[in-house]
Structure formats: structure tokens, C-alpha cells
Design a protein around this motif. Structure first.
Motif, mmCIF file in Angstrom:
data_model
loop_
_atom_site.group_PDB
_atom_site.id
_atom_site.type_symbol
_atom_site.label_atom_id
_atom_site.label_comp_id
_atom_site.label_asym_id
_atom_site.label_seq_id
_atom_site.Cartn_x
_atom_site.Cartn_y
_atom_site.Cartn_z
ATOM 1 N N ASP A 236 5.999 5.237 6.454
ATOM 2 C CA ASP A 236 4.966 4.584 5.861
ATOM 3 C C ASP A 236 4.683 4.850 4.463
ATOM 4 O O ASP A 236 4.077 4.025 3.589
ATOM 5 C CB ASP A 236 3.721 4.359 6.624
ATOM 6 C CG ASP A 236 3.853 3.730 7.860
ATOM 7 O OD1 ASP A 236 4.766 3.014 8.161
ATOM 8 O OD2 ASP A 236 3.073 4.095 8.846
ATOM 9 N N LEU A 237 5.131 5.979 3.993
ATOM 10 C CA LEU A 237 4.521 6.507 2.661
ATOM 11 C C LEU A 237 5.591 5.992 1.426
ATOM 12 O O LEU A 237 6.926 6.006 1.682
ATOM 13 C CB LEU A 237 4.467 8.078 2.667
ATOM 14 C CG LEU A 237 3.399 8.714 3.582
ATOM 15 C CD1 LEU A 237 3.529 10.078 3.649
ATOM 16 C CD2 LEU A 237 1.983 8.105 3.391
ATOM 17 N N SER A 238 5.000 6.097 0.397
ATOM 18 C CA SER A 238 5.772 5.686 -0.715
ATOM 19 C C SER A 238 6.440 6.774 -1.115
ATOM 20 O O SER A 238 5.930 8.068 -0.761
ATOM 21 C CB SER A 238 4.853 5.046 -1.700
ATOM 22 O OG SER A 238 4.066 6.120 -2.429
ATOM 23 N N PRO A 239 7.486 7.010 -2.240
ATOM 24 C CA PRO A 239 8.240 8.083 -2.326
ATOM 25 C C PRO A 239 7.382 9.181 -3.145
ATOM 26 O O PRO A 239 7.328 10.336 -2.910
ATOM 27 C CB PRO A 239 9.253 7.692 -3.438
ATOM 28 C CG PRO A 239 9.621 6.479 -3.094
ATOM 29 C CD PRO A 239 8.380 5.751 -2.571
ATOM 30 N N CYS B 257 0.737 -1.240 0.014
ATOM 31 C CA CYS B 257 -0.043 0.012 0.088
ATOM 32 C C CYS B 257 0.966 1.234 0.002
ATOM 33 O O CYS B 257 2.043 1.607 0.803
ATOM 34 C CB CYS B 257 -0.831 0.004 1.340
ATOM 35 S SG CYS B 257 -1.879 1.496 1.568
ATOM 36 N N GLU B 258 0.742 2.234 -0.866
ATOM 37 C CA GLU B 258 1.498 3.374 -1.104
ATOM 38 C C GLU B 258 1.333 4.350 0.154
ATOM 39 O O GLU B 258 2.128 5.226 0.254
ATOM 40 C CB GLU B 258 1.136 4.235 -2.203
ATOM 41 C CG GLU B 258 1.605 3.362 -3.354
ATOM 42 C CD GLU B 258 1.258 4.325 -4.947
ATOM 43 O OE1 GLU B 258 2.311 5.124 -4.862
ATOM 44 O OE2 GLU B 258 0.481 3.741 -5.647
ATOM 45 N N LEU B 259 0.071 4.408 0.965
ATOM 46 C CA LEU B 259 -0.180 5.348 1.945
ATOM 47 C C LEU B 259 0.128 4.526 3.133
ATOM 48 O O LEU B 259 0.522 5.292 4.414
ATOM 49 C CB LEU B 259 -1.648 5.619 1.922
ATOM 50 C CG LEU B 259 -2.020 6.461 0.635
ATOM 51 C CD1 LEU B 259 -3.380 6.845 0.689
ATOM 52 C CD2 LEU B 259 -0.981 7.606 0.627
ATOM 53 N N THR B 260 -0.174 3.256 3.683
ATOM 54 C CA THR B 260 0.069 2.792 4.808
ATOM 55 C C THR B 260 1.189 1.808 5.004
ATOM 56 O O THR B 260 1.795 1.478 6.114
ATOM 57 C CB THR B 260 -1.137 2.184 5.266
ATOM 58 O OG1 THR B 260 -1.315 0.816 4.445
ATOM 59 C CG2 THR B 260 -2.286 2.784 5.438
ATOM 60 N N GLY B 261 1.688 1.450 3.908
ATOM 61 C CA GLY B 261 2.822 0.510 3.967
ATOM 62 C C GLY B 261 2.492 -0.744 4.176
ATOM 63 O O GLY B 261 3.318 -1.947 4.356
ATOM 64 N N LYS B 262 1.268 -1.230 3.966
ATOM 65 C CA LYS B 262 0.774 -2.446 4.465
ATOM 66 C C LYS B 262 1.208 -3.539 3.332
ATOM 67 O O LYS B 262 1.323 -3.102 2.221
ATOM 68 C CB LYS B 262 -0.793 -2.424 4.551
ATOM 69 C CG LYS B 262 -1.414 -4.061 4.852
ATOM 70 C CD LYS B 262 -2.858 -3.943 4.836
ATOM 71 C CE LYS B 262 -3.131 -3.261 6.194
ATOM 72 N NZ LYS B 262 -4.810 -3.756 6.478
ATOM 73 N N GLY B 263 2.026 -4.750 3.538
ATOM 74 C CA GLY B 263 2.325 -5.367 2.441
ATOM 75 C C GLY B 263 1.945 -7.076 2.661
ATOM 76 O O GLY B 263 0.912 -7.212 3.542
#
Length: 94
Positions: free
Chosen positions: A76-79, A5-11
Motif C-alpha cells: 500500500d505504501l508509496s516508494p 494516498c501515499e500511506l494507504t493507497g486509496k485512489g
């Protein structure tokens, strides 16, 4: 493309399939990722993200993309999301 997830970092998480006979085999739990377009009120632009369904509910709960990014930790955020967060902060400061 990573399953993150790009906002929460959930993988992806890992665990076991457990049969009735208690045989265990490895499996993967994939996040429920969706392609969505979210609008930034401050920037007046629409941005597309690949986020989890739970993150979409959180964005709605907090009152939109701008409010979510303001409270989200940078780790947690993507670039791409981090760049948007900084642009929103810069626009609010001006």
C-alpha cells in the motif's frame, strides 16, 4: 501527480450519477487528499506526504507515523513511504 494516498493507497473510484429519471452517466469519486507534514519520532525528521484525511486520522489513532508505518503493508505504501519505513526499522534495530 497521481490522485493516490501515499500511506494507504486509496485512489480514485468510479461510479454513476443517477438522475431522477434514472439516467446514468459515469463519474469519478476522488479521495480527500491533503498535503501534510508528519514527524518521525525515531528519526527526528519531518516528512511531507499527500495523504487522505482518513489516513491522517488513522495515523493519529495508531500513535504517530512510526507506529502507522510499522503496521502498514508494503504493497500500500508509496516508494517514498517505504524508504522511510525501512529507515525507521533500521534505526530501531540499532
Amino acid at each position: 501527480m497521481s490522485r493516490r494516498c501515499e500511506l494507504t493507497g486509496k485512489g480514485v473510484m468510479v461510479g454513476n450519477n443517477v438522475s431522477h429519471a434514472k439516467n446514468r452517466t459515469r463519474r469519478r469519486f476522488l479521495p480527500n487528499l491533503n498535503d501534510v507534514s508528519l514527524t518521525s519520532d525515531t528519526l527526528g525528521q519531518t516528512h511531507s506526504f499527500r495523504i487522505a484525511a482518513s489516513a491522517l486520522r488513522t495515523v493519529d489513532h495508531r500513535g504517530g507515523l512510526d507506529a502507522f508505518l510499522a503496521k502498514a503493508p508494503d504493497a500500500d505504501l508509496s516508494p517514498k513511504a517505504l524508504k522511510i519505513k525501512r529507515a525507521i526499522a533500521k534505526a530501531n534495530a540499532a
